[in-house]
Design an enzyme around this catalytic site. Structure first.
Site, PDB file in Angstrom:
ATOM      1  N   GLY A 518      29.420 -24.732  31.047  1.00 25.58           N
ATOM      2  CA  GLY A 518      28.568 -23.256  30.753  1.00 25.58           C
ATOM      3  C   GLY A 518      28.151 -22.991  32.013  1.00 25.58           C
ATOM      4  O   GLY A 518      28.435 -23.292  33.213  1.00 25.58           O
ATOM      5  N   ARG A 519      27.970 -21.424  32.128  1.00 28.32           N
ATOM      6  CA  ARG A 519      27.263 -21.002  33.190  1.00 28.32           C
ATOM      7  C   ARG A 519      25.893 -20.143  32.920  1.00 28.32           C
ATOM      8  O   ARG A 519      25.888 -19.594  31.982  1.00 28.32           O
ATOM      9  CB  ARG A 519      28.268 -19.785  33.583  1.00 28.32           C
ATOM     10  CG  ARG A 519      29.485 -20.309  34.433  1.00 28.32           C
ATOM     11  CD  ARG A 519      30.485 -19.171  34.687  1.00 28.32           C
ATOM     12  NE  ARG A 519      31.706 -19.591  35.208  1.00 28.32           N
ATOM     13  CZ  ARG A 519      31.959 -19.666  36.572  1.00 28.32           C
ATOM     14  NH1 ARG A 519      31.085 -19.359  37.329  1.00 28.32           N
ATOM     15  NH2 ARG A 519      32.678 -20.282  37.123  1.00 28.32           N
ATOM     16  N   GLY A 520      25.018 -20.535  33.940  1.00 24.67           N
ATOM     17  CA  GLY A 520      23.541 -19.813  33.378  1.00 24.67           C
ATOM     18  C   GLY A 520      23.286 -19.178  34.723  1.00 24.67           C
ATOM     19  O   GLY A 520      23.993 -19.071  35.645  1.00 24.67           O
ATOM     20  N   GLY A 523      24.091 -20.370  38.506  1.00 26.64           N
ATOM     21  CA  GLY A 523      24.912 -21.968  38.549  1.00 26.64           C
ATOM     22  C   GLY A 523      25.646 -22.300  37.491  1.00 26.64           C
ATOM     23  O   GLY A 523      25.637 -21.480  36.327  1.00 26.64           O
ATOM     24  N   VAL A 525      27.245 -25.260  34.889  1.00 28.42           N
ATOM     25  CA  VAL A 525      26.926 -26.441  34.269  1.00 28.42           C
ATOM     26  C   VAL A 525      28.183 -27.036  33.913  1.00 28.42           C
ATOM     27  O   VAL A 525      29.237 -26.873  33.474  1.00 28.42           O
ATOM     28  CB  VAL A 525      26.189 -26.086  33.025  1.00 28.42           C
ATOM     29  CG1 VAL A 525      25.371 -27.558  32.327  1.00 28.42           C
ATOM     30  CG2 VAL A 525      25.084 -25.293  33.332  1.00 28.42           C
ATOM     31  N   LYS A 539      23.788 -29.206  36.414  1.00 25.93           N
ATOM     32  CA  LYS A 539      24.037 -27.785  36.875  1.00 25.93           C
ATOM     33  C   LYS A 539      23.988 -27.624  38.347  1.00 25.93           C
ATOM     34  O   LYS A 539      22.957 -28.311  38.983  1.00 25.93           O
ATOM     35  CB  LYS A 539      22.546 -27.106  36.034  1.00 25.93           C
ATOM     36  CG  LYS A 539      22.682 -25.679  36.427  1.00 25.93           C
ATOM     37  CD  LYS A 539      21.459 -24.850  35.814  1.00 25.93           C
ATOM     38  CE  LYS A 539      21.286 -23.376  36.380  1.00 25.93           C
ATOM     39  NZ  LYS A 539      20.102 -22.751  35.803  1.00 25.93           N
ATOM     40  N   ASP A 631      14.677 -14.776  30.011  1.00 22.10           N
ATOM     41  CA  ASP A 631      16.190 -14.803  29.845  1.00 22.10           C
ATOM     42  C   ASP A 631      16.576 -15.454  28.414  1.00 22.10           C
ATOM     43  O   ASP A 631      17.535 -16.271  28.629  1.00 22.10           O
ATOM     44  CB  ASP A 631      17.022 -15.562  31.019  1.00 22.10           C
ATOM     45  CG  ASP A 631      18.461 -14.971  30.971  1.00 22.10           C
ATOM     46  OD1 ASP A 631      18.864 -14.006  30.399  1.00 22.10           O
ATOM     47  OD2 ASP A 631      19.280 -15.465  31.644  1.00 22.10           O
TER      48      ASP A 631
END
Ligand code: NAG
Ligand code: NAG
Ligand code: NAG
Ligand code: NAG
Ligand code: NAG
Ligand code: NAG
Ligand code: NAG
Ligand code: NAG
Length: 794
Positions: A518-520, A523, A525, A539, A631
């Site tokens: 994933g992308r948060g 950063g 993950v 992350k 968010d």
């Protein structure tokens, strides 16, 4: 010349003090309360014995550490007459010719005596180890203070089968309090609360079998002592070492007035005492701390806070141990009682009934049938399949607020009273904040002590800024075992928990950062397997985007939180430019993935909506520091193995000022297109209502299956507020065609849903996304609306 005179004066003053205090008292002589210089001092100067002022015109005969001040009541090691202080005039401690030590007050009443007799020559002598002994000159010891401890043991002083420590009533009141430390009848060293109404033991963990925690029942010699190096040993095989083990120090082991057992140490006589070990990590485990009819919440950073149950008020504003009393009269009439729900609250003991499997109404009926029942706890266990348990309560003692506790306590209150109580319970999260008890004792945990010491040295060298950062980390190390679940509420030092990882370790765990999950915010993950085989989500923060400040912000924020719908953080890495965070791995991925792969049926969706609302209410209003997530979107809501939501990614979050929650200073635009509240775009003040807005969008997306971003190809670019999904749902609903639910619902859900619940959900969601932020509900109101209408049982 002037200097030498000063020196001479000083020298003569010192010599006067030394000559005026000796270490022994002969037969026939006495110490008088009126002369504060009249004390016994041990030959090495470490201990003093004499009269100590413990209140207005109230004196006790005591032994204390001489330094830093002649009369410093904090470091008392022994007291003769703690429960019967004497007058400040005319009181005397004498060694009689008959060999008895007597403490008499002005009226010649005996406040205390050693009850000894000897005609041989004898003296009362204060030894270097702090033991006050009455000995005959040829050597026989007739009496010694070590045999009658009060609340403190000094190194070398044994606790035996004949002795016990009793805490003081409070920090300022030295008389006997409610907590005891002694060998119980089964040879185990225990801490016991012995209150005015009940007594119960709380250490070691009463529901743990002694041999599971390394205690033995079979050594009846019953002896325990701390040595001067910092090792404590007991005949029941309990042993510990302080974190500063080995150094030559002054030490004392004290049963404090709050019921915790602590070892204090200091490196020299002029330094401050610090805590080098304590028996109980979570102060709320100690019985009786908040008194009856109250709950205790614990946070490793700020300590413990007590609160009265809703509808109850504090009995004594200066002392929580009296607890709270109801502001209503409870009748026995079924028709006039109702129950108030308190989630995540548990009370220890006083169960009238305990029923293994039961639904809510069966549990409620059990309580209604007995006038002595004050309420009940209804909780479920997921461990061996789902089942419910019902405990009816006759008393509310040792209440704890545990956000992760999967049960609920229901409080019996009169119907006539319930409305006002319900309101106040919801509105004032923090009703008794004036009286909250906070412990401010430094504690450095054993395991990490070396790290901490290194860090602290480092801080001293690098100055104040680093000091602040390291303190954040240090707070962290302390809270290590704190993420305990309901049954290992832990004072046993958990070996698990939060830690610092090295970069190479995490590189290895993620196989060179190969599996992206994933992308948060800020950063990417990756999935990883730690050396202990736990699956983790790691992350890796963008070096350019997230500076150290933001990194520590995320670490410290999540670290202080504790809620069953929040992602759990296991550790972090800060090495050179690398900044990584290690979280528990959620096998079911994010809500976004699940929505797009159509794996969520109606009841799963509903649980996610509810859990997310609860955790947001917690962040906005309940936890120690109020937090805006900023968010909220399906990518940041992860799902655990039971499809319960876990809120993640605090990269953009913002602390709220509790005193002024409406005015956080946020300059940067945050959030994600489609989920962003209009305030961001129109540059209006940012409040917790931005999360409410994003939450509303997420709910609409979950019901309709339509993403707020997909249908938008906006020419104006990034920072545009778009309400197309909202407008669409609002129009369908206001056309008041009875089939509007069918028209908007995600076809993937199928037919197996509860139409009335969807209507409520949409109503709530549309309120959340109102453009005027003041018209939106806050998150606790959302929870309330969903629960009142949504749950079937009550
Ligand atoms: C100290 O506590 C005892 C026991 O509860 C009480 O009787 C006494 O009045 C207290 N003393 C003061 C000065 O508060
Ligand atoms: C019992 O405890 C004492 C003190 O710790 C120890 O010296 C003794 O060896 C123990 N006895 C047994 C049988 O373990
Ligand atoms: C005492 O504890 C040690 C380890 O802490 C263990 O090896 C030993 O068997 C224990 N002794 C008894 C009598 O339980
Ligand atoms: C409250 O507690 C304090 C300290 O224990 C005591 O001195 C005082 O008398 C108590 N007040 C009431 C009203 O009970
Ligand atoms: C606690 O509340 C109960 C009623 O629920 C009441 O009977 C009892 O007296 C209270 N305890 C104290 C110490 O006020
Ligand atoms: C409760 O109300 C019902 C009717 O609503 C009545 O029949 C019953 O007697 C009442 N019970 C009590 C204890 O008042
Ligand atoms: C609750 O359980 C009881 C027996 O345990 C049963 O008689 C009753 O029908 C159940 N109620 C509901 C609503 O399931
Ligand atoms: C109510 O509870 C008390 C206390 O446990 C018990 O002694 C009594 O028998 C119970 N009464 C009924 C009717 O169950």
């Amino acid at each position: 010349m002037a200097l030498s005179i000063t020196l001479f004066l000083l020298a003569s003053l010192l010599s006067f003090q030394i000559s005026s205090s000796s270490s022994s008292l002969r037969k026939g002589s006495s110490l008088s309360v009126e002369n504060p210089q009249h004390v016994l001092v041990s030959p090495n100067g470490m201990f003093s014995a004499g009269f100590l002022a413990i209140g207005e015109n109230a004196y006790s005969f005591a032994i204390w550490f001489t330094e830093p001040h002649f009369h410093s009541p904090n470091t008392v090691t022994w007291m003769a007459n703690r429960d019967q202080p004497v007058n400040g005039k005319g009181s005397k401690l004498s060694l009689t010719h008959a060999g008895n030590i007597v403490l008499v007050d002005a009226g010649f009443n005996t406040a205390w005596s050693s009850n000894t007799a000897s005609l041989a020559p004898a003296e009362l002598h204060l030894k270097d180890d702090g033991n006050l002994v009455l000995r005959e000159l040829q050597g026989t010891i007739l009496w010694q203070s070590f045999d009658f401890p009060t609340d403190t043991l000094v190194p070398g002083q044994p606790l035996t089968r004949h002795t016990l420590l009793v805490s003081a009533r409070s920090e300022s009141n030295h008389s006997s309090g409610f907590y005891k430390f002694f060998f119980s009848d089964d040879n185990i060293l225990r801490l016991v609360y012995d209150g005015p109404d009940v007594s119960s033991n709380y250490w070691p963990n009463p529901w743990q079998v002694s041999w599971h925690i390394g205690r033995t029942l079979f050594n009846s010699s019953r002896i325990a002592a701390l040595n001067s190096l910092g090792r404590f040993r007991s005949s029941d095989n309990f042993t510990f070492v302080t974190f500063d083990y080995g150094m030559v120090l002054q030490r004392r082991l004290k049963l404090d007035s709050d019921g915790n057992l602590r070892v204090y140490g200091r490196k020299s006589a002029v330094e401050k005492w610090y805590v080098s070990w304590k028996a109980i990590r979570n102060d709320c485990i100690i019985h009786g701390v908040c008194g009856p009819n109250s709950t205790c919440g614990y946070d490793p950073k700020s300590g413990r806070t007590c609160k009265c149950l809703p509808g109850y008020r504090l009995r004594n504003h200066s002392d929580w141990s009296y607890g709270c009393e109801p502001m209503f009269d409870l009748t026995c009439n079924w028709n006039e009682t109702t129950f108030l729900e308190m989630r995540g609250v548990e009370f220890y003991g006083y169960d009238n009934y305990y029923v293994e499997v039961s639904n809510y109404s069966a549990c409620e009926n059990l309580c209604l049938q007995n006038c002595t029942c004050q309420g009940f706890q209804h909780s479920y266990s997921l461990r061996d399949g789902l089942y419910y348990r019902c405990y009816t309560k006759t008393k509310f003692l040792n209440g704890q607020r545990l956000p992760r506790f999967p049960g609920t306590t229901y409080l019996r209150i009169p119907k006539s009273y319930s409305l006002s109580v319900k309101e106040s319970a919801i509105d004032s999260v923090d009703d008794h904040h004036v009286c909250s008890v906070q412990l401010q004792r430094a504690y450095i945990k054993t395991l990490e002590s070396r790290v901490v010491r290194v860090l602290l040295w480092f801080a001293a060298a690098l100055g104040a800024f680093e000091m602040v950062c390291i303190f954040v980390v240090w707070c962290f190390l302390i809270r290590t075992g704190q993420k305990s679940n309901a049954d290992q509420q832990g004072y046993h030092l958990a070996a698990t928990g939060f830690r610092k990882f090295s970069y190479s370790e995490l590189k290895k765990a993620t196989k060179g950062f190969s599996q992206e999950i994933g992308r948060g915010a800020g950063g990417v993950v990756y999935k990883g397997i730690l050396s202990d085989q736990r699956h983790a989500a790691i992350k890796r923060l963008n070096e350019a985007k997230q500076g150290e400040g933001e990194f520590l912000a995320e670490v410290s924020i999540i670290g202080r939180l504790n809620h069953m719908n929040l992602i759990e953080m296991w550790g972090y890495c800060a090495e050179g430019k690398h900044r990584l965070l290690v979280y528990e791995y959620m096998e079911n991925g994010s809500l976004a993935q699940n929505l797009s792969s159509n794996t969520l049926d109606w009841s799963k969706r509903y649980n996610i909506v509810l859990g997310t609302a609860r955790v947001l209410a917690y962040l906005h209003e309940e936890c120690l520091e109020w937090i805006l997530h900023c968010d909220i979107k399906p990518q940041n809501i992860l799902l655990d193995s039971n499809y319960q939501p876990r809120l993640a990614d605090f990269g953009l979050s913002k602390l709220l000022n509790r005193n002024n929650p409406n005015n956080p200073s946020i300059s940067m635009i945050r959030g994600t297109r489609g989920y962003m509240a209009p305030e961001w775009v129109f540059n209006l003040p940012i409040t917790s209502k931005v999360d409410v807005y994003s939450y509303g969008i997420v709910v609409l997306e979950m019901v309709t299956g339509k993403s707020p971003t997909t249908s938008i190809d906006d020419i104006n670019g990034e920072e545009t507020y778009d309400g197309r999904l909202v407008t669409w749902v609002r129009e369908k609903r206001s056309n008041s065609n009875t089939s509007w639910v069918e028209q908007i619902i995600d076809p993937v859900i199928g037919l197996n849903y509860d139409k009335s619940k969807i209507e409520i959900l949409i109503t709530v969601a549309l309120k959340c996304v109102l453009e005027d932020r003041d018209s939106r509900p806050n998150m606790s109101q959302v929870v309330e609306m969903l629960q009142c209408h949504g749950s079937d049982s009550h």
